[in-house]
Design a protein around this motif. Structure first.
Motif: not given
Ligand code: M5T
Ligand code: MG
Length: 242
Positions: A220-230
């Motif tokens: 898992i390289v990143d996690r969050g909501t769509h807006d956060e990941l953008l």
């Protein structure tokens, strides 16, 4: 009563039998009832492998997979299958009627439950269009239904069992964007109390998930909501742009 279906992966590492290198490393996350957790990542990232560990198609090399706090390795297969419904990336249909295929996980389901599941899965029209209806025969390997129809029947089958946890492995990819959106909206209404885990290729399928895990090369390289990941995830941005 407390909702059931909390899924937790604790520092999970996994190797396929006979393989040298792990396909999943240090995977930790929690998926809660009433929420949608999405998993996205490039081909070969390990998404299908990850979701196969909950129904125990394979067991972990180290770490724990827990369902409501109990390691799945301590549960018997019938308990897991009654609580977890997985829609595989390559859904299978049996030769037999549509009804047989839908009742697979819950033999005593009523016809009303079958039609309700078909409606949610956007497969009602397809079943109604022939006078044989639920008695329509599926050929061996499901060769007389299209890929998208097979996916929708497989989703309906999962809905019939009313599990605590749904696993959808790339289950919406063969659908056009409009059907995908309609299906997921209907699904939301039917899975309110359940834990929903969605593996997806298209960002549009998971943009409204409560949490998104970005998987790359088994981690898992990143996690969050769509807006956060953008904002924060170059890997996610690459997927969005692809
Ligand atoms: C992850 C290997 C595969 C890849 C890695 C299913 C399966 C996979 N692998 C095996 O060695 N044996 C197997 O039975 O594991 O593969 P995945 O989990 O299938 O990746 P994915 O679901 O993210 O990919 P995709 O194409 O469905 O988006 O090295 O060779
Ligand atoms: Mg896969």
């Amino acid at each position: 009563a407390e909702k059931k279906g909390r899924v937790e992966f604790r520092d999970v590492t996994f190797k396929y039998p006979g393989a040298e290198a792990p396909v999943l490393s240090n995977i930790s996350f929690t998926a809660e009832p009433g929420k949608t957790l999405a998993i996205i990542g490039s081909t070969g990232a390990g998404k299908t492998t990850l979701v196969s560990l909950l129904p125990r198609l394979y067991d972990v090399a180290s770490g724990d997979v827990l369902l409501d706090g109990v390691p799945v390795t301590e549960m018997d297969a019938s308990e897991i299958t009654s609580r977890v419904s997985a829609v595989p990336q390559k859904p299978y249909l049996f030769s037999g009627t549509i009804e047989h295929n839908l009742r697979f996980g819950k033999p005593d389901a009523t016809d009303e439950e079958l039609w309700d599941a078909l409606e949610t899965a956007q497969a009602k029209g397809f079943v109604e269009e022939k006078s044989s209806g639920l008695n329509r025969r599926i050929a061996q390997g499901g060769t007389n239904v299209s890929g998208g129809q097979r996916q929708r029947l497989s989703i309906a089958r999962a809905l019939v069992t009313k599990p605590n946890v749904y696993l959808f492995d790339d289950s919406f990819s063969a659908l056009d964007v409009a059907t995908d959106a309609r299906l997921r909206k209907a699904l939301k209404g039917k899975t309110k109390d359940a834990t929903v885990i969605i593996v997806a290729q298209r960002v549009s399928t998971i943009a409204d998930a409560d949490e998104i895990l970005v998987l790359d090369n088994g981690r898992i390289v990143d996690r969050g909501t769509h807006d956060e990941l953008l904002e924060t995830s170059p890997t996610y941005q690459e997927i969005v742009e692809s």
